[in-house]
Design an enzyme around this catalytic site. Structure first.
Site, PDB file in Angstrom:
ATOM      1  N   LEU A  58      35.221  44.109  36.114  1.00 19.58           N
ATOM      2  CA  LEU A  58      35.198  44.677  34.764  1.00 19.58           C
ATOM      3  C   LEU A  58      34.165  43.976  33.885  1.00 19.58           C
ATOM      4  CD1 LEU A  58      39.042  45.108  34.088  1.00 19.58           C
ATOM      5  CD2 LEU A  58      37.387  46.854  34.764  1.00 19.58           C
ATOM      6  N   TYR A 106      39.233  25.499  38.696  1.00 20.61           N
ATOM      7  CA  TYR A 106      39.692  26.230  37.518  1.00 20.61           C
ATOM      8  C   TYR A 106      40.647  25.342  36.710  1.00 20.61           C
ATOM      9  CZ  TYR A 106      37.944  30.410  39.967  1.00 20.61           C
ATOM     10  OH  TYR A 106      37.163  31.332  40.628  1.00 20.61           O
ATOM     11  N   SER A 146      34.795  39.656  38.793  1.00 18.28           N
ATOM     12  CA  SER A 146      34.284  40.260  37.559  1.00 18.28           C
ATOM     13  C   SER A 146      33.956  41.747  37.706  1.00 18.28           C
ATOM     14  CB  SER A 146      33.046  39.493  37.059  1.00 18.28           C
ATOM     15  OG  SER A 146      32.886  39.630  35.665  1.00 18.28           O
ATOM     16  N   ASN A 183      45.243  47.739  35.211  1.00 17.82           N
ATOM     17  CA  ASN A 183      44.269  47.516  36.286  1.00 17.82           C
ATOM     18  C   ASN A 183      44.792  48.054  37.613  1.00 17.82           C
ATOM     19  OD1 ASN A 183      42.504  46.221  34.519  1.00 17.82           O
ATOM     20  ND2 ASN A 183      43.269  44.180  35.012  1.00 17.82           N
ATOM     21  N   GLY A 210      41.229  39.727  36.076  1.00 20.67           N
ATOM     22  CA  GLY A 210      41.918  38.757  35.242  1.00 20.67           C
ATOM     23  C   GLY A 210      42.776  39.494  34.235  1.00 20.67           C
ATOM     24  N   ASP A 260      44.030  34.974  43.757  1.00 14.77           N
ATOM     25  CA  ASP A 260      42.825  34.181  44.013  1.00 14.77           C
ATOM     26  C   ASP A 260      42.641  33.111  42.944  1.00 14.77           C
ATOM     27  OD1 ASP A 260      40.020  33.992  45.442  1.00 14.77           O
ATOM     28  OD2 ASP A 260      39.609  33.999  43.283  1.00 14.77           O
ATOM     29  N   SER A 311      31.850  32.286  48.762  1.00 13.45           N
ATOM     30  CA  SER A 311      31.512  32.977  47.514  1.00 13.45           C
ATOM     31  C   SER A 311      30.066  32.705  47.148  1.00 13.45           C
ATOM     32  CB  SER A 311      32.426  32.501  46.380  1.00 13.45           C
ATOM     33  OG  SER A 311      32.091  33.131  45.162  1.00 13.45           O
TER      34      SER A 311
END
Length: 332
Positions: free
Chosen positions: A205, A54, A203, A291, A281, A49, A151
């Site tokens: 985490l 970015y 996000s 992860n 990330g 993604d 989003s």
């Protein structure tokens, strides 16, 4: 790695996905970006993604170089459009002209003919919803995107788009969601589930806070995300002494369950069937593998109750507008 169906699409996405928001947009060197991407494939991650904004195209360009060396059907690629791409006031938003321009620019940077998922990064209340919907539908009709998502839209904005084009318009919603940020559960999850729309959450985490590495009253660890000015831009969403103290109360719970803190946090997100994938990330390959280990981890009811008790009233649970989001809707 386990996989889940993304909404009403035929896409099978890995439960853990790799994102590029604060890392591959400039916070992490090119060789580390490549190493993390290779580690993702090794771990069974097939969902990547990114977004045009970015690093003003830097993240897309980085992945274009790396992913284009692999068979196109070996990965599922998502990008987004909305935020400003230059100082030009017209170079932002979800007007038909901007969507048409930005999908082409994204495809060029990503070195591909199509993305699997094209997402509205936020809702644009300055453009009639009908115009935005038709522009996105045209992207799909042209074969430049297979499916559409959004989003951080409000329930009213989601419903407005569904009213215009039906429930098959979107297959995904991308909200912030974690143990510390539970707001989407209040309204967004239910509305989307009723319309065949999965969640791919960002996000999970809490930008690394839920790893437990940040301690209350102590300086941020050297080399961590919040030690980097470029990667600490949204620190205020998830960082306070009360939050850090609550997270430290989770540490013994994870240890007793034989889990790492990242595994506990990611498994907590994935406990919900509405969530198709958790976007993570990583700045080092070992983080990618750590992860990925959360896929398939089961949390007992007793464990979930212990988590709730440890967090207390710290988590955000009420519907909350995301950074950059506006609640208005415009019609023709």
């Amino acid at each position: 790695m386990r996989y889940r169906t993304l909404g009403s699409s035929d896409l099978q996405v890995s439960e853990i996905s790799l994102g590029s928001w604060l890392t591959y947009s400039g916070g992490v060197e090119a060789d580390k970006t490549r190493a993390c991407t290779e580690a993702a494939f090794e771990a069974g991650i097939n969902f990547f993604d990114t977004a045009n904004v970015y690093g003003q195209g830097a993240a897309e360009t980085a992945w274009g170089e790396i992913l284009s060396t692999r068979p196109r059907d070996s990965y599922i690629l998502a990008t987004k459009v909305f935020f400003p791409m230059s100082d030009d006031p017209a170079d932002r938003g979800l007007s038909p002209t901007q969507i048409a321009r930005q999908i082409d620019a994204s495809l060029t940077r990503l070195k591909t003919d199509y993305v699997d998922l094209y997402q509205a990064h936020r809702f644009d209340p300055s453009v009639p919803i009908e115009d935005t919907v038709e522009a996105f539908q045209k992207v799909v009709e042209q074969g430049k995107a297979r499916y559409l998502g959004f989003s951080e839209w409000t329930p009213e904005q989601i419903q407005a788009a569904i009213d215009v084009a039906g429930p098959d318009l979107f297959v995904s919603s991308q909200p912030q969601y974690s143990m510390l940020w539970q707001a989407p559960e209040a309204e967004v999850f239910g509305l989307c589930a009723a319309n065949g729309i999965s969640q791919i959450v960002w996000s999970p985490l809490a930008q690394g806070v839920l790893t437990g590495k940040y301690k209350p009253g102590q300086p941020v660890p050297e080399g961590s995300r919040f030690a980097s000015e470029s990667m600490a831009v949204s620190q205020d969403l998830v960082y306070s002494d009360a939050i850090l103290e609550a997270v430290q109360r989770l540490v013994p719970i994870a240890e007793e369950a034989g889990m790492s803190m990242p595994t506990l946090a990611l498994a907590w997100v994935l406990r919900r069937g509405e969530v198709a994938s958790a976007i993570t990330g990583a700045s080092r390959p070992e983080q990618v593998h750590a992860n990925a280990a959360a896929s398939g981890a089961e949390l007992s009811d007793d464990l979930l109750r212990a988590v709730d008790q440890a967090l207390g009233d710290v988590p955000v649970t009420e519907p909350t507008l995301a950074p950059g989001a506006q609640a208005e809707i415009k019609h023709r």
